[in-house]
Design a protein around this motif. Structure first.
Motif, PDB file in Angstrom:
ATOM      1  N   CYS A  28       0.826  -1.198   0.000  1.00 38.53           N
ATOM      2  CA  CYS A  28       0.000   0.000   0.000  1.00 38.53           C
ATOM      3  C   CYS A  28       0.867   1.258   0.000  1.00 38.53           C
ATOM      4  CB  CYS A  28      -0.935  -0.017   1.198  1.00 38.53           C
ATOM      5  SG  CYS A  28      -2.122  -1.369   1.111  1.00 38.53           S
ATOM      6  N   HIS A  58      -3.764  -2.922  -8.063  1.00 38.07           N
ATOM      7  CA  HIS A  58      -3.764  -2.861  -6.599  1.00 38.07           C
ATOM      8  C   HIS A  58      -5.055  -2.266  -6.054  1.00 38.07           C
ATOM      9  CE1 HIS A  58      -1.971  -2.750  -2.569  1.00 38.07           C
ATOM     10  NE2 HIS A  58      -2.692  -1.655  -2.419  1.00 38.07           N
ATOM     11  N   CYS A  62      -7.561  -3.920  -3.384  1.00 33.76           N
ATOM     12  CA  CYS A  62      -7.381  -3.427  -2.024  1.00 33.76           C
ATOM     13  C   CYS A  62      -8.426  -2.345  -1.718  1.00 33.76           C
ATOM     14  CB  CYS A  62      -5.964  -2.865  -1.898  1.00 33.76           C
ATOM     15  SG  CYS A  62      -5.621  -2.156  -0.300  1.00 33.76           S
ATOM     16  N   CYS A  65      -7.104   1.096  -0.444  1.00 31.92           N
ATOM     17  CA  CYS A  65      -6.484   1.957  -1.440  1.00 31.92           C
ATOM     18  C   CYS A  65      -7.517   2.452  -2.450  1.00 31.92           C
ATOM     19  CB  CYS A  65      -5.335   1.239  -2.133  1.00 31.92           C
ATOM     20  SG  CYS A  65      -3.890   1.109  -1.073  1.00 31.92           S
TER      21      CYS A  65
END
Ligand code: ZN
Length: 79
Positions: A28, A58, A62, A65
């Protein structure tokens, strides 16, 4: 016969998870470092480099995020 060990199916699952989170997956922190370049590229340059595709990858995986990304994107759009 022991009932405490993982089954083959469970092992496969575990290995799959490990592969998904291997070294090609950014953290992250790395993500946050690069998200600015990503947004700039999306706005200005069109096609994404492999590096920037990882940013996209990502935040799709996630949730934290993704939230961060939406906040940053909103802030950028208000500039
Ligand atoms: Zn993240």
């Amino acid at each position: 016969m022991s009932t405490t060990g993982p089954t083959d199916d469970q092992l496969d699952l575990l290995l799959g998870v490990l592969q998904l989170t291997r070294s090609d997956e950014m953290t992250c922190e790395q993500w946050l470092d690069q998200v600015g370049s990503y947004l700039r590229a999306v706005r200005e340059t069109g096609p994404l480099s492999e590096e920037l595709k990882r940013i996209e990858h990502h935040f799709k995986l996630c949730p934290e995020c993704r939230e961060e990304f939406e906040a940053i994107q909103t802030a950028w759009e208000e500039k």
